[in-house]
Design a protein around this motif. Structure first.
Motif, PDB file in Angstrom:
ATOM      1  N   GLU A  53     -39.094  -3.367  53.490  1.00  0.00           N
ATOM      2  CA  GLU A  53     -39.331  -2.101  52.790  1.00  0.00           C
ATOM      3  C   GLU A  53     -38.320  -1.047  53.234  1.00  0.00           C
ATOM      4  N   ALA A  54     -38.024  -1.018  54.523  1.00  0.00           N
ATOM      5  CA  ALA A  54     -37.049  -0.050  55.034  1.00  0.00           C
ATOM      6  C   ALA A  54     -35.662  -0.320  54.441  1.00  0.00           C
ATOM      7  N   ALA A  55     -35.297  -1.602  54.344  1.00  0.00           N
ATOM      8  CA  ALA A  55     -33.998  -1.960  53.781  1.00  0.00           C
ATOM      9  C   ALA A  55     -33.917  -1.574  52.303  1.00  0.00           C
ATOM     10  N   GLN A  56     -35.011  -1.792  51.565  1.00  0.00           N
ATOM     11  CA  GLN A  56     -35.036  -1.438  50.148  1.00  0.00           C
ATOM     12  C   GLN A  56     -34.942   0.077  49.964  1.00  0.00           C
ATOM     13  N   GLN A  57     -35.672   0.811  50.790  1.00  0.00           N
ATOM     14  CA  GLN A  57     -35.603   2.275  50.724  1.00  0.00           C
ATOM     15  C   GLN A  57     -34.197   2.773  51.043  1.00  0.00           C
ATOM     16  N   ARG A  58     -33.586   2.166  52.063  1.00  0.00           N
ATOM     17  CA  ARG A  58     -32.239   2.562  52.438  1.00  0.00           C
ATOM     18  C   ARG A  58     -31.259   2.283  51.304  1.00  0.00           C
ATOM     19  N   ARG A  59     -31.452   1.157  50.620  1.00  0.00           N
ATOM     20  CA  ARG A  59     -30.558   0.807  49.509  1.00  0.00           C
ATOM     21  C   ARG A  59     -30.740   1.786  48.351  1.00  0.00           C
ATOM     22  N   ARG A  60     -31.963   2.176  48.060  1.00  0.00           N
ATOM     23  CA  ARG A  60     -32.209   3.131  46.984  1.00  0.00           C
ATOM     24  C   ARG A  60     -31.608   4.497  47.303  1.00  0.00           C
ATOM     25  N   ILE A  61     -31.555   4.835  48.585  1.00  0.00           N
ATOM     26  CA  ILE A  61     -30.981   6.122  48.990  1.00  0.00           C
ATOM     27  C   ILE A  61     -29.459   6.060  48.996  1.00  0.00           C
ATOM     28  N   ASP A  62     -28.908   4.960  49.489  1.00  0.00           N
ATOM     29  CA  ASP A  62     -27.455   4.837  49.636  1.00  0.00           C
ATOM     30  C   ASP A  62     -26.752   4.522  48.322  1.00  0.00           C
ATOM     31  N   THR A  63     -27.482   3.995  47.334  1.00  0.00           N
ATOM     32  CA  THR A  63     -26.897   3.702  46.023  1.00  0.00           C
ATOM     33  C   THR A  63     -27.712   4.406  44.945  1.00  0.00           C
ATOM     34  N   GLN A  64     -27.169   4.427  43.735  1.00  0.00           N
ATOM     35  CA  GLN A  64     -27.840   5.112  42.634  1.00  0.00           C
ATOM     36  C   GLN A  64     -27.965   4.179  41.437  1.00  0.00           C
ATOM     37  N   LEU A  65     -29.074   4.326  40.726  1.00  0.00           N
ATOM     38  CA  LEU A  65     -29.360   3.477  39.567  1.00  0.00           C
ATOM     39  C   LEU A  65     -28.796   4.141  38.309  1.00  0.00           C
ATOM     40  N   VAL A  66     -27.990   3.390  37.561  1.00  0.00           N
ATOM     41  CA  VAL A  66     -27.375   3.901  36.329  1.00  0.00           C
ATOM     42  C   VAL A  66     -27.752   2.972  35.180  1.00  0.00           C
ATOM     43  N   THR A  67     -28.381   3.532  34.150  1.00  0.00           N
ATOM     44  CA  THR A  67     -28.757   2.763  32.965  1.00  0.00           C
ATOM     45  C   THR A  67     -27.985   3.310  31.772  1.00  0.00           C
ATOM     46  N   LEU A  68     -27.231   2.429  31.107  1.00  0.00           N
ATOM     47  CA  LEU A  68     -26.380   2.821  29.987  1.00  0.00           C
ATOM     48  C   LEU A  68     -26.884   2.163  28.703  1.00  0.00           C
ATOM     49  N   HIS A  69     -27.165   2.977  27.706  1.00  0.00           N
ATOM     50  CA  HIS A  69     -27.596   2.475  26.402  1.00  0.00           C
ATOM     51  C   HIS A  69     -26.476   2.753  25.394  1.00  0.00           C
ATOM     52  N   PHE A  70     -26.019   1.713  24.723  1.00  0.00           N
ATOM     53  CA  PHE A  70     -24.953   1.848  23.737  1.00  0.00           C
ATOM     54  C   PHE A  70     -25.524   1.690  22.327  1.00  0.00           C
ATOM     55  N   GLU A  71     -25.075   2.541  21.415  1.00  0.00           N
ATOM     56  CA  GLU A  71     -25.488   2.444  20.017  1.00  0.00           C
ATOM     57  C   GLU A  71     -24.360   2.954  19.137  1.00  0.00           C
ATOM     58  N   GLY A  72     -24.364   2.553  17.883  1.00  0.00           N
ATOM     59  CA  GLY A  72     -23.342   3.007  16.948  1.00  0.00           C
ATOM     60  C   GLY A  72     -23.570   4.458  16.548  1.00  0.00           C
ATOM     61  N   PRO A  73     -22.550   5.140  16.025  1.00  0.00           N
ATOM     62  CA  PRO A  73     -22.713   6.511  15.542  1.00  0.00           C
ATOM     63  C   PRO A  73     -23.795   6.590  14.467  1.00  0.00           C
ATOM     64  N   ALA A  74     -24.292   7.798  14.238  1.00  0.00           N
ATOM     65  CA  ALA A  74     -25.394   7.986  13.284  1.00  0.00           C
ATOM     66  C   ALA A  74     -25.032   7.470  11.901  1.00  0.00           C
ATOM     67  N   GLY A  75     -23.792   7.709  11.455  1.00  0.00           N
ATOM     68  CA  GLY A  75     -23.366   7.245  10.133  1.00  0.00           C
ATOM     69  C   GLY A  75     -23.395   5.736  10.022  1.00  0.00           C
ATOM     70  N   GLN A  76     -22.908   5.065  11.060  1.00  0.00           N
ATOM     71  CA  GLN A  76     -22.919   3.602  11.054  1.00  0.00           C
ATOM     72  C   GLN A  76     -24.342   3.070  11.055  1.00  0.00           C
TER      73      GLN A  76
END
Length: 270
Positions: free
Chosen positions: A185-208
Motif C-alpha cells: 500500500e505504501a509503494a502504491q501511494q508513493r507511486r500515485r504521488i510521484d507520478t500522475q494519471l493522464v487520460t486522453l480521449h480522442f474524437e473527430g471534429p463536430a462537423g465530422q
C-alpha cells in the motif's frame, strides 16, 4: 489622498493590461496554462494528480495518434511512464482513448504530443490528498515492525514452552503478512504521488461527427426498416386472437340485445 488615487489608477491600469493580454491569447492556450499551473504541488504535499482531456482530431489520424502516444510512453520518451489502458472504436464515427501514468515532468509533453494538429476541447485536472492514507500506512508499518521485533526477542528465550512457541510463530506469520500488505500500500501511494494519471480521449471534429452520424443513419436504414416491419407483424400476430375474441363477444352481445328488443316489441304489440 492624491497619492492613493494615483495608486488606484495604476492598479486599475495593470488589471486592464492583464485582461487585454489574456483576451489576446487563444482560449485553448489560456486554459492549458491555467491547468498546467494548477498542478504545481507544495513541497512535501501528498497529492495524487489526475488529468482528463478531450481532444478533437481528424478522425483518420486518431488511430496513429493513439499509437504514437502509446509508443512514446512505453519508450519512456518523456520520463517514467506506463500505459494502463488503450481503446479504439472504428467505423465512420471513429474515436480512441489512452490512459497513462507518467512522471510529472512528462505530463505537458505527452499532452502536447496528443494534441498536435488538433484542438484540446476540454481539460480537467484534480488531485486527491493522500496525506491521511500515507500517515495511517506509516503508523501501521511502525506498529507491526515493533511487534515483530518484540516477538523475535521473546522467541529467543530458552524457557519457552512448545505451545507458546507455536503461538508466537503463528502471530509472527500474521504480522509479516500484514507488514507485506502495508508495504504494498505504501509503494502504491508513493507511486500515485510521484507520478500522475493522464487520460486522453480522442474524437473527430463536430462537423465530422455530424456527417458520420448521418451516414450511419443511412447505412442502418435497411435494418431499422426491416426490424420495424417485423415488430408490426409480431404485434398483429399477438393482437389477432384478442380481436377475434372481442368480435365474438361483441357479436353475442349484439344478438342478445336484438333478441331482447324483438321480445319487447312483440309484447308491446299484444
Amino acid at each position: 489622498m492624491t497619492e492613493w488615487k494615483g495608486r488606484a489608477r495604476a492598479g486599475l491600469a495593470g488589471m486592464l493590461l492583464l485582461g487585454l493580454v489574456a483576451c489576446g491569447r487563444s482560449g485553448e492556450d489560456y486554459a492549458a496554462d491555467t491547468a498546467a499551473g494548477a498542478v504545481a504541488s507544495p513541497e512535501g504535499a501528498f497529492l495524487a494528480y489526475e488529468h482528463d482531456l478531450r481532444i478533437q482530431l481528424d478522425a483518420k489520424r486518431i488511430s496513429e495518434r493513439v499509437k504514437a502516444v502509446s509508443e512514446a510512453c512505453q519508450s519512456n520518451r518523456f520520463g517514467d511512464c506506463a500505459v494502463l489502458q488503450v481503446g479504439e472504436e472504428g467505423g465512420e464515427s471513429r474515436s480512441g482513448s489512452i490512459r497513462v501514468r507518467i512522471a510529472p515532468k512528462g505530463v505537458e509533453p505527452i499532452i502536447a504530443l496528443a494534441g498536435e494538429g488538433g484542438d484540446v476541447a476540454s481539460r480537467n485536472t484534480h488531485a486527491e490528498d493522500l496525506a491521511q492514507q500515507v500517515a495511517d500506512t506509516a503508523l501501521t508499518q511502525t506498529r507491526l515492525q515493533k511487534e515483530h521485533a518484540q516477538l523475535q526477542a521473546y522467541q529467543q528465550r530458552s524457557d519457552m514452552k512448545v505451545a507458546d512457541l507455536l503461538a508466537v510463530s503463528q502471530r509472527m506469520a500474521e504480522i509479516e503478512a500484514g507488514l507485506e500488505q502495508a508495504n504494498k500500500e505504501a509503494a502504491q501511494q508513493r507511486r500515485r504521488i510521484d507520478t500522475q494519471l493522464v487520460t486522453l480521449h480522442f474524437e473527430g471534429p463536430a462537423g465530422q461527427r455530424s456527417r458520420s452520424e448521418i451516414g450511419k443513419a443511412f447505412s442502418e436504414f435497411g435494418s431499422i426498416f426491416t426490424t420495424s416491419i417485423a415488430f408490426v407483424i409480431r404485434a398483429i400476430a399477438a393482437l389477432v386472437p384478442v380481436g377475434v375474441v372481442v368480435w365474438a363477444v361483441g357479436a353475442v352481445v349484439v344478438a342478445l340485445w336484438r333478441r331482447r328488443k324483438r321480445r319487447k316489441a312483440a309484447a308491446a304489440a299484444r
